[in-house]
Design a protein around this motif. Structure first.
Motif, PDB file in Angstrom:
ATOM      1  N   UNK A 192      89.313  59.404  92.929  1.00 45.25           N
ATOM      2  CA  UNK A 192      88.957  60.291  94.025  1.00 45.25           C
ATOM      3  C   UNK A 192      90.128  60.613  94.932  1.00 45.25           C
ATOM      4  N   UNK A 193      89.852  60.695  96.236  1.00 46.34           N
ATOM      5  CA  UNK A 193      90.870  61.123  97.194  1.00 46.34           C
ATOM      6  C   UNK A 193      92.001  60.109  97.329  1.00 46.34           C
ATOM      7  N   UNK A 194      91.748  58.849  96.986  1.00 45.82           N
ATOM      8  CA  UNK A 194      92.829  57.858  97.023  1.00 45.82           C
ATOM      9  C   UNK A 194      93.895  58.227  95.997  1.00 45.82           C
ATOM     10  N   UNK A 195      93.466  58.574  94.785  1.00 50.14           N
ATOM     11  CA  UNK A 195      94.416  59.031  93.770  1.00 50.14           C
ATOM     12  C   UNK A 195      95.109  60.317  94.200  1.00 50.14           C
ATOM     13  N   UNK A 196      94.377  61.175  94.899  1.00 53.68           N
ATOM     14  CA  UNK A 196      94.937  62.450  95.347  1.00 53.68           C
ATOM     15  C   UNK A 196      96.078  62.214  96.346  1.00 53.68           C
ATOM     16  N   UNK A 197      95.841  61.347  97.316  1.00 45.62           N
ATOM     17  CA  UNK A 197      96.891  61.045  98.306  1.00 45.62           C
ATOM     18  C   UNK A 197      98.090  60.398  97.625  1.00 45.62           C
ATOM     19  N   UNK A 209      97.481  63.208 103.954  1.00 45.34           N
ATOM     20  CA  UNK A 209      96.038  62.974 104.078  1.00 45.34           C
ATOM     21  C   UNK A 209      95.263  64.009 103.273  1.00 45.34           C
ATOM     22  N   UNK A 210      94.106  63.588 102.793  1.00 40.66           N
ATOM     23  CA  UNK A 210      93.131  64.484 102.163  1.00 40.66           C
ATOM     24  C   UNK A 210      91.821  64.301 102.916  1.00 40.66           C
ATOM     25  N   UNK A 211      91.324  65.382 103.500  1.00 41.62           N
ATOM     26  CA  UNK A 211      90.099  65.355 104.311  1.00 41.62           C
ATOM     27  C   UNK A 211      89.020  66.131 103.570  1.00 41.62           C
ATOM     28  N   UNK A 212      87.946  65.463 103.208  1.00 36.85           N
ATOM     29  CA  UNK A 212      86.863  66.135 102.496  1.00 36.85           C
ATOM     30  C   UNK A 212      85.533  65.849 103.180  1.00 36.85           C
ATOM     31  N   UNK A 213      84.678  66.864 103.199  1.00 37.48           N
ATOM     32  CA  UNK A 213      83.305  66.694 103.658  1.00 37.48           C
ATOM     33  C   UNK A 213      82.390  67.411 102.673  1.00 37.48           C
ATOM     34  N   UNK A 214      81.175  66.895 102.563  1.00 39.01           N
ATOM     35  CA  UNK A 214      80.154  67.546 101.733  1.00 39.01           C
ATOM     36  C   UNK A 214      78.923  67.762 102.586  1.00 39.01           C
ATOM     37  N   UNK A 232      91.240  60.100 102.949  1.00 39.80           N
ATOM     38  CA  UNK A 232      92.283  59.150 102.556  1.00 39.80           C
ATOM     39  C   UNK A 232      93.575  59.570 103.226  1.00 39.80           C
ATOM     40  N   UNK A 233      94.376  58.573 103.667  1.00 42.99           N
ATOM     41  CA  UNK A 233      95.610  58.900 104.402  1.00 42.99           C
ATOM     42  C   UNK A 233      96.656  57.837 104.141  1.00 42.99           C
ATOM     43  N   UNK A 234      97.906  58.200 104.366  1.00 41.49           N
ATOM     44  CA  UNK A 234      99.023  57.268 104.200  1.00 41.49           C
ATOM     45  C   UNK A 234     100.225  57.821 104.970  1.00 41.49           C
ATOM     46  N   UNK A 235     101.085  56.903 105.431  1.00 36.94           N
ATOM     47  CA  UNK A 235     102.369  57.285 105.999  1.00 36.94           C
ATOM     48  C   UNK A 235     103.479  56.908 105.020  1.00 36.94           C
ATOM     49  N   UNK A 236     104.473  57.808 104.872  1.00 33.80           N
ATOM     50  CA  UNK A 236     105.655  57.532 104.072  1.00 33.80           C
ATOM     51  C   UNK A 236     106.874  57.711 104.970  1.00 33.80           C
ATOM     52  N   UNK A 237     108.058  57.342 104.440  1.00 33.10           N
ATOM     53  CA  UNK A 237     109.246  57.362 105.280  1.00 33.10           C
ATOM     54  C   UNK A 237     109.903  58.734 105.374  1.00 33.10           C
TER      55      UNK A 237
END
Length: 816
Positions: A366-371, A490-495, A419-424
């Motif tokens: 899902x969105x974890x793989x996408x991020x 980040x990937x923001x999804x709503x249904x 799902x979100x993450x910070x990179x350098x």
């Protein structure tokens, strides 16, 4: 001056205007007259939008849990086909129009199953115009529906139903003779074959109308692949296959391999299904599994035969004989029927001549793989996830049993998955979706997320102000949203049911209550992550907050030093480092900055340089290792701050290479191990905070000599410089062989300061005689890994690297 018409003329024009001047556009004619209202433009963007509409309808079936495979085929004749194994468009009669469901969906605007709540809880195509608009803007559209054990077919020309007389049914064409169905008479679906009763699905093939789309409209394969890939991330488990028939064929061997692979997979699934039967029914399960496997083989053979030459007399799937045999085997499908259906779908498309460009996408994370896919650079945190469901009330127009609309207040569910993450890095990547439809303009779901994110980060910074060394009394020390979003992915999804989009192109979500739902869920879950109160997040949250505060300090510092970074004000600025020996202005295109190791070398370099275009900046010893230090520590280091200030283009996200003050930045250090270490530290600074300098080839390493050989005899007064011990030995051997005399007392330079000005100029600084090494970076990801390995905090990997490569040490490959 206003010119007035004569009253007689004015009266004639008024009398001439009547009901005969009114034009009534019926059905899909309005779409063809004003296509921009429905697809935005009639260029490449509109062409791709038509494809999205058809694909989204199939994806909606997947969201409803009734479809797990979609095949998109790009045919050589320019047509596009989208096939799915969903429920299939309804083929029965719609009571109000007395038309079949297929004709209603493809010819009536604002018609479909997504206006109520029974068939779809969440969907991307909600305006009811997608398929009908594509039909209206196509020179031809063919649809096949598998339902109730039959394959139904219907064809359209520019939105009008009818029958084509194709000379070769295997190769349909929009130029074939077409007979339109009589007005106000429903077109009956043509039954062209039979299928297993439980097999369902829809196949739509259309040819975009050249009368609608302009000459510049081109299909973009890369956009298709990107859209398909992102959809596979957003609908875990959905398999999407893209087949491009415009690529040269590879031969039948590839077809056989693909068919065999699909059959073996389906057979394995059938046996596995048999193994799950209760122990008391093991014998019947085994018998059923064997029957399923035989049925799968039969289906595969029929599909392969269907893709044959057609002139060998073989029966193809869809003929009465083959259909009867398949129908007879229908009772054996049992638990393996879905697997067998996939074999039919897969082999039917794969059993055509194979092509090089066949791409499949299927993701389960899902969105974890996408991020993770979108992240570039070293991660500062793992992928954080906010999930949940909230409710809101909304007043909507509902359709009653009589087909009339009336206002009704309903309670909606809003499912949030972020799902979100910070990179350098410094770039910000935020992708947002509503029911898997991308909203590039954001909307209320993104607004709610960012509002909560900013609020929670600011609160966390205030709570940890002492640890982060933030002076809260200074009003300037306030975290901005840009500080938070630097290096943010980040990937923001709503249904939600019946989302309100701004326009048919669905670029922005407008459903207002969604903002509050997303904000409340983010407040609750993200606050636990950023404060470190959630288990496993303490170290990560500390690194994230340190990065954000570092970006805040960098922004403040960049604002303070903005003027001194510009060349025209640099010489007048009192804040420039006093130890800088600048060059004369006016030579920006050839200006060179020498970063010199030590004050002793500076004195010699001042006498050796050409002050018209060569500037000198001395550094004292080894600068800070910025790979281990935080951004705030780097900015507080005098040597690092001086280099950034003198280069004049800023640092990090604010770095602007067009503002650099020098064309070349040259590291001039001693030819020893300490000098090499200083160069490495300088390169780490350039890579982390001024990377475009390296990427565009503006960073160099000077190559000072290690030895000087003084010649004697007739060549007295001449000198030979060597740059390594091996080179020295080779030159001396050469001189001996040639009988050239030299002073046995070979001078070895311990540092740049031991040279006089003429020697330093001739060997290291004069462009006519010097040697420079340009620092380049071919693979950014590999370079990042090397800096992390050699200059980072982790000692064991570095030690292991040294051990593994000790036996392969080659002095010629290192800069000493």
């Amino acid at each position: 001056m206003v010119t007035r018409r004569k009253s007689g003329q004015d009266g004639d024009e008024r009398d001439a205007y009547g009901a005969k001047n009114l034009t009534v556009l019926e059905g899909l004619d309005a779409v063809r007259k004003r296509p921009g209202m429905y697809i935005g433009t009639t260029d490449s963007q509109g062409l791709m939008h038509c494809l999205w509409e058809i694909i989204d309808n199939s994806v909606d079936e997947a969201l409803a849990g009734v479809c797990d495979h979609i095949v998109v085929t790009l045919h050589t004749d320019g047509s596009i086909e989208v096939a799915d194994n969903g429920r299939g468009i309804p083929v029965d009669i719609e009571p109000k129009t007395k038309m079949t469901g297929v004709e209603v969906v493809l010819t009536k605007l604002h018609a479909g199953a997504k206006f109520g709540n029974s068939a779809y809880n969440s969907a991307g195509g909600l305006h009811g115009v997608g398929s009908s608009v594509v039909n209206a803007l196509s020179s031809r559209l063919d649809v096949e529906v598998d339902r109730d054990g039959k394959t139904h077919h219907m064809a359209f020309h520019q939105g009008h139903a009818g029958v084509y007389a194709d000379a070769d049914p295997a190769h349909p064409s929009p130029d074939s003779p077409f007979k339109k169905t009589r007005k106000n008479k429903p077109t009956e679906l043509e039954i062209i074959g039979t299928v297993p009763r439980r097999k369902t699905g829809t196949r739509i093939r259309y040819w975009a109308d050249p009368e609608i789309f302009n000459e510049t409209a081109e299909f973009n394969y890369e956009q298709l692949i990107e859209r398909v890939r992102q959809t596979s991330f957003l609908v875990p488990g959905l398999k999407i296959t893209v087949v491009d028939e415009n690529i040269p064929e590879t031969g039948d061997a590839a077809v056989d391999e693909l068919i065999e692979s699909d059959v073996e997979t389906a057979r394995a699934d059938a046996v596995e299904d048999g193994d799950t039967v209760a122990a008391g029914d093991e014998a019947s399960a085994e018998e059923s599994s064997l029957a399923d496997a035989e049925t799968i083989d039969l289906l595969a053979e029929a599909a392969a035969a269907d893709a044959g030459d057609g002139g060998d007399g073989g029966e193809s799937a869809g003929t009465p004989e083959a259909d009867a045999e398949l129908a007879g085997a229908d009772g054996n499908l049992a638990g393996a029927e879905r697997a067998a259906d996939l074999v039919v779908a897969d082999t039917a498309s794969a059993a055509k001549p194979a092509h090089r460009r066949v791409e499949e996408f299927c993701h389960t994370g899902g969105v974890v793989d996408f991020v993770d896919f979108l992240s570039h650079g070293e991660p500062v945190s793992t992928v954080w996830r906010v999930q949940g469901t909230g409710t809101y009330q909304e007043e909507t127009q509902a359709v009653d049993d009589n087909g009339d609309l009336h206002a009704e207040k309903v309670t909606r569910d809003c499912t949030v998955d972020i799902a979100m993450r910070w990179v350098d890095g410094y770039d910000t990547t935020i992708r947002s979706f509503v029911n898997v439809v991308e909203t590039p303009g954001g909307g209320t779901h993104v607004d709610g997320f960012l509002q909560s994110l900013t609020r929670q980060v600011r609160k966390a910074v205030e709570d940890n102000a002492r640890k982060l060394k933030v002076n809260l009394k200074d009003a300037k020390n306030k975290v901005d949203r840009d500080d938070i979003l630097t290096g943010f992915v980040a990937v923001v999804t709503v249904r939600i049911a019946e989302p309100q989009f701004e326009g048919q192109t669905k670029g922005v979500l407008g459903t207002a209550p969604v903002r509050g739902v997303v904000s409340r869920l983010t407040d609750k879950q993200f606050s636990e992550m950023i404060t470190g109160s959630k288990r496993g997040y303490k170290d990560q949250s500390g690194r994230v907050l340190e990065k954000i505060v570092g970006e805040m300090h960098a922004r403040i510092q960049a604002r303070k030093t903005k003027e001194v970074t510009r060349r025209k004000n640099a010489l007048e600025s009192a804040s420039m480092p006093p130890k800088l020996s600048d060059c004369q202005p006016g030579n920006d295109d050839i200006a060179e900055l020498f970063i010199v190791e030590g004050d002793s070398a500076l004195g010699t370099a001042k006498a050796a340089r050409n002050s018209s275009f060569q500037a000198l900046l001395p550094i004292r010893g080894k600068i800070l290792n910025v790979q281990k230090a935080s951004l705030a520590q780097m900015l507080s280091n005098k040597e690092c701050a001086a280099i950034i200030q003198v280069v004049g283009a800023g640092s990090g996200a604010t770095f602007d290479i067009s503002q650099r003050r020098y064309d070349k930045v040259i590291m001039m250090t001693d030819a020893d191990v300490d000098g090499a270490h200083i160069r490495t530290l300088l390169l780490t600074l350039f890579y982390r905070y001024m990377r475009p300098l390296i990427e565009e080839g503006h960073v160099y390493a000077a190559v000072p000599p290690l030895h000087r050989i003084a010649l004697t005899g007739p060549r007295k007064g001449q000198y030979i410089y060597t740059y390594s011990d091996d080179e020295l030995a080779d030159r001396l051997a050469g001189l001996d062989a040639d009988g050239i005399g030299y002073d046995a007392d070979i001078q070895r330079y311990k540092g740049l300061g031991e040279m006089d000005a003429d020697q330093l100029a001739d060997t290291t600084m004069d462009p006519r005689t010097r040697m420079l090494r340009r620092i380049t970076m071919i693979e950014a990801e590999q370079a990042s890994g090397i800096f992390s390995l050699l200059m980072g905090d982790e000692v064991p990997p570095r030690r292991q690297f040294i051990v593994d490569n000790a036996n392969d040490f080659d002095r010629s490959k290192i800069d000493t």
